[in-house]
Design a protein around this motif. Structure first.
Motif, PDB file in Angstrom:
ATOM      1  N   ARG A 243       0.778  -1.359   0.045  1.00  0.00           N
ATOM      2  CA  ARG A 243      -0.319  -0.038   0.140  1.00  0.00           C
ATOM      3  C   ARG A 243       0.777   1.134   0.087  1.00  0.00           C
ATOM      4  O   ARG A 243       2.020   1.261   0.312  1.00  0.00           O
ATOM      5  N   THR A 244       0.169   2.463  -0.234  1.00  0.00           N
ATOM      6  CA  THR A 244       0.764   3.644  -0.055  1.00  0.00           C
ATOM      7  C   THR A 244      -0.049   4.663   0.653  1.00  0.00           C
ATOM      8  O   THR A 244      -1.311   4.471   0.577  1.00  0.00           O
TER       9      THR A 244
ATOM     10  N   THR B  41      -0.828   4.027   8.313  1.00  0.00           N
ATOM     11  CA  THR B  41      -0.219   2.704   8.295  1.00  0.00           C
ATOM     12  C   THR B  41      -0.746   1.669   9.325  1.00  0.00           C
ATOM     13  O   THR B  41      -1.072   2.067  10.463  1.00  0.00           O
TER      14      THR B  41
ATOM     15  N   SER C 171       3.169  -2.526   3.988  1.00  0.00           N
ATOM     16  CA  SER C 171       2.272  -3.406   3.639  1.00  0.00           C
ATOM     17  C   SER C 171       1.585  -4.011   5.153  1.00  0.00           C
ATOM     18  O   SER C 171       2.388  -4.194   6.115  1.00  0.00           O
TER      19      SER C 171
END
Length: 249
Positions: free
Chosen positions: A155-156, A162, A189
């Protein structure tokens, strides 16, 4: 426009290629993630690359680092990466800094249009992120890529968004203690891993690295670290180019 950039030009336009030729990116950490990020930026025509890493290539790097070959073992990572960049684009201006991150060389990194943080040390990572944040310098950070195997989960997002990443948790905590919340973009991630972060200096299983620095030894897969690096490069290009150029809409 040089022939090697014609296919990029046909896609994003010659003016945007020229803009990339006149842009600069600094990368702290020329390892598994940083190496691939640099590779993509060099092939995209970034005109100036500043690369920082104190380490040398080791045989254990060969499984995942783009500059790691049997022929490069023992060489400074910055030297090997610089040679590779110039073989891709001889016109690229490369500044190689074979040092650990400190206040002095941080200033050199901050001379670039954008900084990529690909450091694996929490202390150095947080110091770089905090300084860049407070000075309003665009920076993108890579969280933990080791121990992951599902590339679809990469992911970003903002550091505050996060989850599921032990390294990101440590970084978020340290930044929050410094009064820093939103505003730092990262690649991460959320894939669950059987790992709890321990400072390498306190971990009996940590190995001695270059300059006497203790380091954790975690398993990793080449395709995961490569995608992390490629996502870092993508985010940098999106920052450097107009929003409409790389938009999927």
């Amino acid at each position: 426009m040089k022939e090697q950039f014609q296919r990029i030009g046909r896609f994003i336009g010659e003016d945007n290629v020229s803009h990339l030729n006149n842009s600069s990116v600094a990368i702290a950490g020329v390892g598994a993630v940083g190496g691939y990020a640099i590779e993509m930026l060099a092939r995209s025509g970034i005109g100036k690359l500043i690369i920082l890493d104190f380490d040398r290539v080791s045989e254990s790097n060969i499984n995942r680092q783009i500059i790691a070959l049997h022929s490069t073992v023992g060489k400074l990572k910055t030297d090997v990466m610089k040679e590779r960049i110039l073989d891709i684009n001889p016109d690229c201006h490369v500044i190689a800094i074979p040092e650990m991150l400190d206040e002095k060389n941080m200033e050199i990194l901050f001379s670039a249009d954008i900084v990529l943080d690909c450091i694996d040390s929490v202390k150095a990572k947080v110091a770089l992120l905090e300084t860049a944040y407070r000075r309003g310098i665009p920076i993108i950070s890579s969280m933990g890529a080791a121990l992951r195997k599902d590339s679809s989960l990469i992911r970003t997002g903002d550091i505050t968004e996060t989850y599921g990443c032990p390294l990101a948790k440590q970084v978020r905590t340290q930044l929050r203690k410094r009064g820093i919340g939103k505003g730092i973009e990262c690649v991460y991630s959320p894939e669950q891993v059987d790992f709890k972060y321990i400072d390498p200096s306190e971990d009996p299983d940590a190995e001695d690295g270059t300059n006497g620095r203790k380091r954790l030894v975690l398993g990793s897969l080449a395709y995961i670290t490569a995608i992390f690096g490629e996502k870092m490069a993508e985010l940098a290009l999106r920052r450097l180019l107009p929003d409409s150029v790389l938009s999927s809409k």
